[in-house]
Design an enzyme around this catalytic site. Structure first.
Site: not given
Length: 415
Positions: A125, A232, A243, A200, A198, A132, A349, A256, A363, A239, A236, A141, A252
């Site tokens: 992936d 996908d 992550y 995709e 997601e 995104h 995404t 899928t 989002e 993750q 969250r 961030r 994830k």
């Protein structure tokens, strides 16, 4: 290219996903019978395994359509792919004189069950949608460091799980995992509370490459057998805890979903579009020899459990991607990594510039802070048990459309 006329009337309907211009590949079964390779045409599926047995399809590489999966044809390479497409077009086009021989091998789409169209060798992936990546970066961030420093130079990806790639219509249980609230000293274990989608595209590798070999973007493009819609699913909250420093893992790995029909690269050829302007120059091995993205309209819809109302959450387009599948595949091989027939590459995404074109609930609700109100009055920040999510997509031609079929999944309570 205009609509190619077929003797099958339903294939000439401008609203059909499956005109003669498309001819996507899937696997189907009828009650009490085994799985067979089929091609969607109009409101029907054409039993190509039966056509091969009857001698109406005779490929130079031998019998490739009898195994109930498309991997044998995929591995045979582009020349054989073109041979089959030309044969099918000749059998189905208006005035072919083949209707009497072919019609007995047509089955109504609403009378069949669809299965995984191919065996997934491995699944990678990517993270190739700039909007995104920027949106998620802002959330975690801040805007000044939204994109990682490598993002404009390299297609970022991670190796996922082929074992839980499933076909549209396959329901799955809400995943559980380690969760840690911001104010907690220790993590806990339990069902995800922030389950997401997601939106995709998935690229399917047909012809593979040897270990140690590097392929160019042009060579990578020729290796791609076709495309599917891909959801996908993402937990969250799992993750967010797991992550760092290595990226997604259990968040994830649980499911899928792909659409049931493989739309070939040949069918999408008229819809190629150029990538967006590069904000940083790409290294030579990633430069495109021509347009590598596709103009494919995409949408996401949600139907809550017990409701007959469906809400379209988002509409966007595959041309919003920053990196193409061919660039992703070329980068994947750049270290000498062997690519296998049946490998699946997720695009990452696909989000447009506005809230109603974002490709994830993360989002759309801005991390859950701006919940959505659905058509039936219910409110969602993330997916609840019983919700059904559907991805749709098509490329619009002159009097026809190239569709993928629905990519649908329903979330069951945690096991």
């Amino acid at each position: 290219m205009p609509l190619m006329q077929s003797w099958l009337d339903s294939a000439n309907d401008p609203a059909s996903d499956f005109p003669l211009n498309n001819l996507p590949y899937g696997v189907f079964s009828q009650t009490g019978e085994g799985r067979r390779c089929g091609v969607a045409i109009g409101a029907c599926v054409l039993d190509v395994a039966a056509l091969e047995t009857a001698g109406l399809i005779s490929l130079s590489a031998g019998a490739l359509l009898q195994q109930g999966r498309w991997n044998p044809l995929m591995a045979a390479g582009p020349a054989v792919w073109a041979e089959l497409r030309a044969t099918l077009t000749a059998l189905l086009q208006a005035g072919s004189g083949k209707e009497a021989q072919v019609r007995p091998h047509l089955v109504a789409l609403d009378e069949v069950r669809l299965h995984m169209p191919f065996d997934v060798a491995e699944y990678t992936d990517f993270y190739a949608g700039r909007q995104h990546a920027f949106n998620v970066g802002i959330m975690f961030r801040g805007p000044e460091n939204a994109l990682p420093p490598n993002w404009l130079h390299i297609p970022i990806g991670y190796n996922g799980r082929a074992s839980t790639v499933v076909v549209s219509g396959t329901d799955f249980h809400r995943p559980s995992g380690q969760l840690k609230a911001p104010d907690a000293d220790m993590p806990s274990f339990g069902p995800s509370r922030r389950l997401d989608i997601e939106l995709e595209m998935g690229a399917i590798v047909g012809a593979g490459s040897a270990m140690g070999a590097r392929v160019s973007v042009a060579e990578a493009d020729a290796m791609i057998f076709g495309y599917v819609l891909l959801n996908d699913w993402s937990a969250r909250d799992i993750q967010a805890w797991e992550y760092q420093p290595l990226g997604p893992f259990q968040a994830k790995a649980f499911a899928t979903t792909i659409s049931p029909w493989i739309v070939t690269r040949a069918a999408l050829e008229p819809f190629r579009v150029a990538a967006p302007a590069r904000e940083k120059p790409l290294l030579p091995y990633l430069k495109e020899p021509g347009p590598m993205l596709y103009d494919i309209a995409l949408e996401v819809a949600m139907q809550p459990a017990g409701s007959d109302q469906v809400t379209t959450l988002s509409r966007t387009n595959a041309r919003e991607l920053y990196y193409s599948a061919a660039q992703q595949l070329a980068h994947h091989s750049s270290s000498g990594c062997a690519m296998r027939s049946g490998d699946l590459l997720g695009s990452g995404t696909i989000s447009g510039p506005d809230k109603d074109s974002y490709g994830s609930l993360l989002e759309m609700t801005w991390g859950g802070k701006e919940p959505l109100t659905l058509a039936d009055g219910s409110v969602r920040s993330f997916i609840e048990d019983g919700d059904t999510l559907t991805l749709r997509g098509h490329a619009q031609g002159d009097g026809y459309r190239i569709g993928f079929g629905d990519c649908t999944g329903t979330v069951l309570p945690a096991a």
